[in-house]
Design a protein around this motif. Structure first.
Motif, PDB file in Angstrom:
ATOM      1  N   LEU A  84     -24.175  31.376 -20.825  1.00 51.26           N
ATOM      2  CA  LEU A  84     -23.992  30.167 -21.627  1.00 51.26           C
ATOM      3  C   LEU A  84     -24.061  30.431 -23.124  1.00 51.26           C
ATOM      4  O   LEU A  84     -23.673  29.570 -23.919  1.00 51.26           O
ATOM      5  CB  LEU A  84     -25.044  29.115 -21.243  1.00 51.26           C
ATOM      6  N   THR A  85     -24.578  31.594 -23.522  1.00 50.33           N
ATOM      7  CA  THR A  85     -24.624  31.928 -24.954  1.00 50.33           C
ATOM      8  C   THR A  85     -23.319  32.548 -25.428  1.00 50.33           C
ATOM      9  O   THR A  85     -23.144  32.793 -26.623  1.00 50.33           O
ATOM     10  CB  THR A  85     -25.777  32.900 -25.241  1.00 50.33           C
ATOM     11  N   ASP A  86     -22.401  32.795 -24.512  1.00 51.68           N
ATOM     12  CA  ASP A  86     -21.090  33.344 -24.872  1.00 51.68           C
ATOM     13  C   ASP A  86     -20.298  32.298 -25.650  1.00 51.68           C
ATOM     14  O   ASP A  86     -20.203  31.140 -25.221  1.00 51.68           O
ATOM     15  CB  ASP A  86     -20.326  33.738 -23.598  1.00 51.68           C
ATOM     16  N   PRO A  87     -19.726  32.668 -26.806  1.00 51.66           N
ATOM     17  CA  PRO A  87     -18.961  31.683 -27.597  1.00 51.66           C
ATOM     18  C   PRO A  87     -17.804  31.064 -26.822  1.00 51.66           C
ATOM     19  O   PRO A  87     -17.353  29.962 -27.146  1.00 51.66           O
ATOM     20  CB  PRO A  87     -18.447  32.515 -28.785  1.00 51.66           C
ATOM     21  N   ASN A  88     -17.311  31.776 -25.798  1.00 49.28           N
ATOM     22  CA  ASN A  88     -16.155  31.285 -25.035  1.00 49.28           C
ATOM     23  C   ASN A  88     -16.555  30.502 -23.783  1.00 49.28           C
ATOM     24  O   ASN A  88     -15.712  30.211 -22.939  1.00 49.28           O
ATOM     25  CB  ASN A  88     -15.262  32.467 -24.629  1.00 49.28           C
ATOM     26  N   VAL A  89     -17.851  30.186 -23.634  1.00 43.80           N
ATOM     27  CA  VAL A  89     -18.292  29.450 -22.458  1.00 43.80           C
ATOM     28  C   VAL A  89     -17.637  28.065 -22.422  1.00 43.80           C
ATOM     29  O   VAL A  89     -17.426  27.432 -23.465  1.00 43.80           O
ATOM     30  CB  VAL A  89     -19.837  29.313 -22.451  1.00 43.80           C
ATOM     31  N   THR A  90     -17.274  27.621 -21.246  1.00 39.87           N
ATOM     32  CA  THR A  90     -16.594  26.329 -21.116  1.00 39.87           C
ATOM     33  C   THR A  90     -17.608  25.221 -20.836  1.00 39.87           C
ATOM     34  O   THR A  90     -18.722  25.470 -20.362  1.00 39.87           O
ATOM     35  CB  THR A  90     -15.576  26.369 -19.966  1.00 39.87           C
ATOM     36  N   SER A  91     -17.202  23.989 -21.106  1.00 39.53           N
ATOM     37  CA  SER A  91     -18.075  22.843 -20.854  1.00 39.53           C
ATOM     38  C   SER A  91     -18.338  22.681 -19.360  1.00 39.53           C
ATOM     39  O   SER A  91     -19.406  22.200 -18.954  1.00 39.53           O
ATOM     40  CB  SER A  91     -17.443  21.569 -21.422  1.00 39.53           C
ATOM     41  N   GLU A  92     -17.369  23.100 -18.515  1.00 39.98           N
ATOM     42  CA  GLU A  92     -17.560  23.020 -17.062  1.00 39.98           C
ATOM     43  C   GLU A  92     -18.687  23.941 -16.611  1.00 39.98           C
ATOM     44  O   GLU A  92     -19.508  23.571 -15.746  1.00 39.98           O
ATOM     45  CB  GLU A  92     -16.254  23.391 -16.322  1.00 39.98           C
ATOM     46  N   GLU A  93     -18.765  25.139 -17.193  1.00 38.70           N
ATOM     47  CA  GLU A  93     -19.823  26.084 -16.832  1.00 38.70           C
ATOM     48  C   GLU A  93     -21.197  25.544 -17.231  1.00 38.70           C
ATOM     49  O   GLU A  93     -22.176  25.695 -16.491  1.00 38.70           O
ATOM     50  CB  GLU A  93     -19.567  27.436 -17.487  1.00 38.70           C
ATOM     51  N   ILE A  94     -21.268  24.920 -18.403  1.00 37.06           N
ATOM     52  CA  ILE A  94     -22.537  24.329 -18.855  1.00 37.06           C
ATOM     53  C   ILE A  94     -22.921  23.171 -17.944  1.00 37.06           C
ATOM     54  O   ILE A  94     -24.088  23.022 -17.549  1.00 37.06           O
ATOM     55  CB  ILE A  94     -22.413  23.855 -20.316  1.00 37.06           C
ATOM     56  N   PHE A  95     -21.937  22.357 -17.579  1.00 38.13           N
ATOM     57  CA  PHE A  95     -22.199  21.210 -16.693  1.00 38.13           C
ATOM     58  C   PHE A  95     -22.727  21.679 -15.341  1.00 38.13           C
ATOM     59  O   PHE A  95     -23.684  21.103 -14.793  1.00 38.13           O
ATOM     60  CB  PHE A  95     -20.922  20.394 -16.514  1.00 38.13           C
ATOM     61  N   ASP A  96     -22.112  22.721 -14.787  1.00 34.05           N
ATOM     62  CA  ASP A  96     -22.544  23.242 -13.483  1.00 34.05           C
ATOM     63  C   ASP A  96     -23.977  23.766 -13.546  1.00 34.05           C
ATOM     64  O   ASP A  96     -24.768  23.560 -12.621  1.00 34.05           O
ATOM     65  CB  ASP A  96     -21.598  24.362 -13.016  1.00 34.05           C
ATOM     66  N   PHE A  97     -24.317  24.440 -14.653  1.00 33.79           N
ATOM     67  CA  PHE A  97     -25.682  24.972 -14.806  1.00 33.79           C
ATOM     68  C   PHE A  97     -26.691  23.826 -14.875  1.00 33.79           C
ATOM     69  O   PHE A  97     -27.757  23.889 -14.242  1.00 33.79           O
ATOM     70  CB  PHE A  97     -25.757  25.828 -16.072  1.00 33.79           C
ATOM     71  N   LYS A  98     -26.360  22.784 -15.625  1.00 39.61           N
ATOM     72  CA  LYS A  98     -27.273  21.650 -15.760  1.00 39.61           C
ATOM     73  C   LYS A  98     -27.436  20.914 -14.431  1.00 39.61           C
ATOM     74  O   LYS A  98     -28.537  20.480 -14.074  1.00 39.61           O
ATOM     75  CB  LYS A  98     -26.755  20.689 -16.841  1.00 39.61           C
TER      76      LYS A  98
END
Length: 427
Positions: A84-98
Motif C-alpha cells: 500500500l506504500t507503493d505510489p502506484n497502488v490502486t484504490s481497489e487494493e486499499i479498499f480490499d485491505f480495509k
C-alpha cells in the motif's frame, strides 16, 4: 548555541526546559531539570514520566485490540507488506485491505491518536510510520491533511527518515493547500508561511537541496507568503542561489525584483550583498557585506546544519559546508560580474575585492578564469587580467526567460479553478 557560547548557559537550559515542559517527554525534562537545579529529580517528574509511558502503552494496546493484531508495529508492517506504500497502488487494493481488516474512519482514529502521543513523548519514527499508514487508509480529507503536517514534523525530528521523503511530503502539502478552495485565503497564506518555515529544516540540511529550495520558494503563492509574513526567508534563498549558482536555476532578475521590493521591510548582510552585486554593481560595498556574511554564517542555525568533519594538518575539524560553498561561489559570481564590465583589470585590485590570499592569488585566478563563461589571459608583466570579447548565448537567454513559465501556468490554472469554485460551490 551552546557550542557558540552566544548566550549564558543557564538561560539556554531554562529555555530548553520551558519548551520541553509543553511535551510529555518526561525523561528529557528530568535530565534538564537536573542541570538547571543541580539536584536530584523531583518525585513528581518521575511520576509524570511513568504516567506518559503508561499512556503510550495503553494507546498501543487499544490499537492492538481494535485491529486484532499482536502489536501496532505489526499493523504498520502489514500495510507496507500489502504494497500500500507503493505510489502506484490502486484504490481497489486499499479498499480490499480495509475490508479484510475491518477498518473504517472511526476505528482508524486510534492510529491517528497513537501517532500524536508517540510524537509527544519523542517516538518520532513510530509517529512517522503511524501517520504514513493512516494517510494511506483514511478517506477523511481534513484529518489526513493534519496527519501530513504531523508526518513532516515527525520526519524533521528524526534522523531515520530520508530528507527526500520529507521534501516529497512538503511539496504534496503545498499542493493540497492550493487545492483547498473552501479555506479562506488568509488562512491559506498563513499555512504556506508555516510550510516554508518548516521546509527550512530539511532543505537547508544539505547543499544538494539548494536548487530545489530556490525553486520551491519562488513559486508565486509561496513567494507571496514569504513577502507578506516571513521576509527573513529571503536570507536563505540568497544563500541557496549562490550555492547552486553553477546550475543557473534562476535569472538574477527574479530575485533582484523581490529584494528591491522588500528592501525597506527586511535586509541583512546576505540580501544586501546580493543587491550590491546585481543592482548597484558596487563591488566595494559588496566586499564589505561579504565580510558581514561570514559573521551571519557563524550564528545562524539553518546556515550551520550541514557540517562535516575533515582532517587538516593531522587535526580533525568541523567544517560548515554551506559556508564553504557560499564563500567559493560568491567569489566566483563577483569575479564574473566584475569581468563583465571591465576589459582590463588590475590583479592586485581584483585580489583585494575577492579576498584572495596573496600567496595563492595566481593559482586562484587561473581556476576562476578556467571556470568562467568567457576567455581571459593573465599578463604577468603588467599585472593585468585581460578579458576577451564575448557574446551572450541566445539559447541561455531563452532558457532564463522561460524558466518560471511552468509555475506561472499552474498559478493561472489555480486562479481559474478558484473563480469557478466561487461561482459554483457544488461543482
Amino acid at each position: 548555541l551552546e557550542m557558540k557560547e552566544m548566550y549564558p548557559a543557564d538561560d539556554l537550559l531554562k529555555t530548553k526546559l520551558d519548551v520541553v515542559s509543553r511535551t510529555k517527554m518526561e525523561f528529557t525534562k528530568i535530565q534538564i531539570q537536573k542541570q538547571v537545579l543541580d539536584t536530584e529529580n523531583p518525585a513528581d517528574k518521575e511520576e509524570k514520566m511513568k504516567l506518559a509511558n503508561e499512556q503510550y502503552d495503553e494507546a498501543k494496546t487499544l490499537i492492538e485490540k481494535e485491529y486484532k493484531i499482536d502489536s501496532a508495529t505489526d499493523f504498520i508492517e502489514n500495510v507496507v507488506n500489502a504494497g500500500l506504500t507503493d505510489p502506484n497502488v490502486t484504490s481497489e487494493e486499499i479498499f480490499d485491505f480495509k475490508k479484510k481488516n475491518m477498518i473504517d474512519n472511526d476505528n482508524l482514529m486510534w492510529l491517528f491518536k497513537f501517532a500524536k502521543l508517540a510524537f509527544e513523548i519523542g517516538q518520532y519514527k513510530s509517529s512517522w510510520n503511524s501517520l504514513s499508514a493512516y494517510r494511506i487508509l483514511s478517506t477523511d480529507d481534513d484529518t489526513s491533511f493534519l496527519a501530513l503536517w504531523g508526518k513532516i514534523a515527525a520526519g524533521i525530528n528524526t534522523h531515520e527518515v530520508s530528507p527526500e521523503d520529507i521534501i516529497a511530503d512538503v511539496k504534496e502539502l503545498g499542493g493540497i493547500i492550493d487545492r483547498r478552495f473552501q479555506v479562506p485565503m488568509l488562512q491559506q497564506l498563513m499555512q504556506r508561511a508555516w510550510l516554508v518555515n518548516w521546509a527550512l529544516f530539511v532543505y537547508m540540511s544539505k547543499v544538494e537541496y539548494a536548487q530545489e529550495f530556490v525553486e520551491f520558494v519562488l513559486q508565486d503563492k509561496i513567494l507571496n507568503a514569504v513577502q507578506t509574513r516571513c521576509p527573513y526567508i529571503l536570507r536563505y534563498v540568497v544563500a541557496a542561489v549562490f550555492v547552486a549558482y553553477d546550475k543557473k536555476i534562476i535569472s538574477e532578475s527574479t530575485l533582484t525584483r523581490v529584494l528591491e521590493m522588500e528592501k525597506d521591510r527586511y535586509r541583512d548582510p546576505l540580501t544586501e550583498f546580493f543587491r550590491n552585486l546585481f543592482v548597484n554593481y558596487d563591488f566595494e560595498a559588496a566586499h564589505q557585506q561579504l565580510v558581514e556574511c561570514e559573521k551571519v554564517f557563524d550564528v545562524d542555525y539553518f546556515l550551520n546544519i550541514h557540517t562535516e568533519e575533515v582532517e587538516e594538518d593531522g587535526k580533525k575539524i568541523v567544517k560548515n559546508i554551506y559556508r564553504e560553498q557560499f564563500s567559493r561561489k560568491s567569489r566566483k559570481v563577483m569575479f564574473e560580474l566584475y569581468c563583465r564590465i571591465h576589459k582590463r583589470i588590475d590583479i592586485s585590485l581584483l585580489a583585494k575585492r575577492l579576498n584572495l590570499d596573496e600567496k595563492n592569488t595566481d593559482k586562484a585566478l587561473v581556476e576562476l578564469v578556467r571556470e568562467a563563461p568567457f576567455e581571459g589571459k593573465i599578463n604577468s608583466e603588467k599585472n593585468h587580467l585581460v578579458i576577451a570579447t564575448r557574446y551572450p548565448s541566445i539559447y541561455q537567454k531563452v532558457i532564463d526567460k522561460t524558466k518560471q513559465l511552468y509555475h506561472r501556468t499552474h498559478g493561472i490554472q489555480d486562479a481559474i479553478k478558484r473563480k469557478r469554485q466561487q461561482k459554483d460551490p457544488m461543482d
